[in-house]
Design an enzyme around this catalytic site. Structure first.
Site, mmCIF file in Angstrom:
data_model
loop_
_atom_site.group_PDB
_atom_site.id
_atom_site.type_symbol
_atom_site.label_atom_id
_atom_site.label_comp_id
_atom_site.label_asym_id
_atom_site.label_seq_id
_atom_site.Cartn_x
_atom_site.Cartn_y
_atom_site.Cartn_z
ATOM 1 N N ARG A 54 0.952 -1.192 -0.225
ATOM 2 C CA ARG A 54 0.081 0.035 -0.040
ATOM 3 C C ARG A 54 0.822 1.223 0.048
ATOM 4 N NH1 ARG A 54 1.998 1.749 3.869
ATOM 5 N NH2 ARG A 54 0.781 3.609 3.957
ATOM 6 N N ALA A 56 1.034 5.093 -1.938
ATOM 7 C CA ALA A 56 1.186 5.550 -3.485
ATOM 8 C C ALA A 56 2.242 5.001 -4.041
ATOM 9 C CB ALA A 56 0.982 7.132 -3.613
ATOM 10 N N GLN A 207 -2.819 2.672 10.011
ATOM 11 C CA GLN A 207 -1.400 2.749 9.279
ATOM 12 C C GLN A 207 -0.461 3.469 10.185
ATOM 13 O OE1 GLN A 207 -4.174 3.285 7.691
ATOM 14 N NE2 GLN A 207 -4.078 2.608 5.469
ATOM 15 N N ASP A 248 -1.811 10.585 -2.117
ATOM 16 C CA ASP A 248 -1.693 9.716 -3.037
ATOM 17 C C ASP A 248 -2.151 10.439 -4.566
ATOM 18 O OD1 ASP A 248 -2.701 8.359 -0.617
ATOM 19 O OD2 ASP A 248 -2.442 6.898 -1.657
HETATM 20 O O1 MRU Z 1 -4.459 3.359 2.025
HETATM 21 P P1 MRU Z 1 -3.088 3.571 2.004
HETATM 22 O O2 MRU Z 1 -2.354 3.007 3.245
HETATM 23 O O3 MRU Z 1 -2.567 2.855 0.498
HETATM 24 O O4 MRU Z 1 -3.008 5.260 1.846
HETATM 25 C C1 MRU Z 1 -1.808 5.485 1.982
HETATM 26 C C2 MRU Z 1 -1.779 7.149 2.470
HETATM 27 O O5 MRU Z 1 -2.634 7.741 2.117
HETATM 28 C C3 MRU Z 1 -0.787 7.767 3.117
HETATM 29 O O6 MRU Z 1 -1.229 8.795 4.009
HETATM 30 C C4 MRU Z 1 0.310 8.380 2.251
HETATM 31 O O7 MRU Z 1 0.518 9.637 2.685
HETATM 32 C C5 MRU Z 1 0.100 8.285 0.906
HETATM 33 S S1 MRU Z 1 1.121 7.167 0.033
HETATM 34 C C6 MRU Z 1 2.420 8.010 0.129
#
Ligand code: MRU
Length: 367
Positions: A54, A56, A207, A248
């Site tokens: 998971r 981005a 997370q 993301d």
């Molecule tokens: O749902 P996820 O765990 O994949 O989301 C990740 C996020 O939103 C994080 O906050 C993050 O800032 C983005 S990924 C670099």
């Protein structure tokens, strides 16, 4: 990141079998460190959808390797059609992180360069590795640019710890290495600047509490986990010097989609004059969308993730129901923070304002 003395990226090609991609199953962290093999496109799609991987950057890198696996799996007759349909299958796993489609399109464009299947496989392999290497390097550079901001705050505080609030996990685990929001924190810690991190728990999937806290603990960075609603209180009482979050998808006009709850932190930061930074590599910019609130697709996940919690009990990971049986729930995965609430974007090319003009000045090739 070193885990028990060994350096790991979050995704890699298996050393003794180049047809297998390996990942860390993030659903099991922080309690179990389990490495999983991905051999087929279906494995890769499941890994992204179930959030074994998971974040981005890592979603993009996994999609890059997924297309390499698809190239190995594709029949000689109908190779290109198989690749397009594999790309669509992967694109449909999660809608918000733009890195996913970006990596798949980069692979599809790259393999067009040859008509020979063996060459196409080789190109897909190299492109997947390039995407991963670039992700790691860009995050390292984000760390160096963000370090300057933390160093300035540290000087202003005469060496007292700089208190940084972060949301969700935009760390090593969300990328191939270093992380985006955490890279400046690790860089500051490495140079001896005192930092302390407020880690938003980040319900429903936690997370922050599970992944960011585990990373920071492992790296030796002082931190406290806080419930999601604590940040406003801390900011009001001058206990936060800056916020750094990941994203993301960020429009080229500066609107930022990130894990649900980010917007509320940005509002609290604005009301309390706390600088609010967003760290991202260029693969997370959406060069088409202008209006983040109206246009960015927001993932809705299973209500179950809100209704249940899981954790360690008697040495085993167990899941418990926390709501009345029968109460429905909704589960929006992301929200959009409009550009006016953002102090700056920390990218691999430097720090800029969250405005179309400044973003395009940093990335003139997208003008
Ligand atoms: O749902 P996820 O765990 O994949 O989301 C990740 C996020 O939103 C994080 O906050 C993050 O800032 C983005 S990924 C670099």
């Amino acid at each position: 990141m070193n885990i028990n003395g060994k350096h790991y990226r979050t995704i890699w090609i298996k050393e003794d079998d180049k047809k297998i991609v390996q990942i860390i199953d993030q659903r099991r962290l922080p309690h179990e460190f389990i490495i999983e093999d991905l051999k087929f496109v279906a494995d890769v799609a499941r890994a992204i959808k179930d959030m074994r991987v998971r974040g981005a950057g890592l979603i993009g890198a996994t999609a890059g390797y997924g297309m390499y696996i698809a190239a190995l799996e594709a029949p000689k007759n109908g190779f290109d059609n198989f690749m397009i349909s594999a790309g669509n299958k992967l694109k449909n796993t999660r809608p918000t992180a733009v890195n996913l489609g970006w990596a798949i399109d980069r692979q599809l464009n790259a393999i067009k360069q040859s008509n020979n299947i063996e060459d196409k496989i080789k190109i897909a392999f190299e492109t997947a590795n390039n995407i991963a290497d670039e992700d790691a390097e860009y995050c390292r550079m984000i760390g160096q640019h963000g370090l300057k901001i933390i160093r300035k705050l540290s000087r202003e505080k005469k060496g007292e710890p700089v208190n940084i609030l972060t949301h969700c996990n935009a760390g090593w685990l969300a990328f191939v290495d270093y992380g985006s929001a955490t890279a400046p924190i690790y860089a500051a810690h490495d140079t001896g600047i005192k930092v302390h991190v407020w880690v938003d728990e980040t319900r429903p999937q936690s997370q922050g509490a599970k992944l960011t806290a585990w990373e920071l603990l492992n790296y030796g960075v002082p931190h406290h986990i806080i419930a999601d609603n604590v940040g406003g209180h801390l900011m009001q009482h001058k206990m936060v010097d800056m916020c750094i979050v990941g994203t993301d998808r960020t429009t080229y006009t500066g609107d930022v989609a990130n894990k649900i709850g980010t917007y509320l932190k940005a509002l609290a930061a604005k009301a309390n004059q706390v600088p609010f930074y967003v760290a991202l590599p260029s693969s997370t910019f959406d060069w088409q969308m202008r209006d983040g609130v109206k246009e960015i697709p927001i993932e809705e996940r299973e209500a179950e993730e809100v209704l249940y919690l899981d954790g360690l009990h008697d040495g085993k990971i167990e899941k418990v129901l926390i709501a009345p049986k029968g109460s429905p729930a909704v589960n929006y995965g992301f929200d959009v923070t409009p550009r006016k609430f953002i102090t700056g974007l920390i990218t691999e090319r430097g720090v800029c304002k969250a405005t179309e003009k400044d973003i395009l000045n940093l990335y003139p090739e997208h003008k």
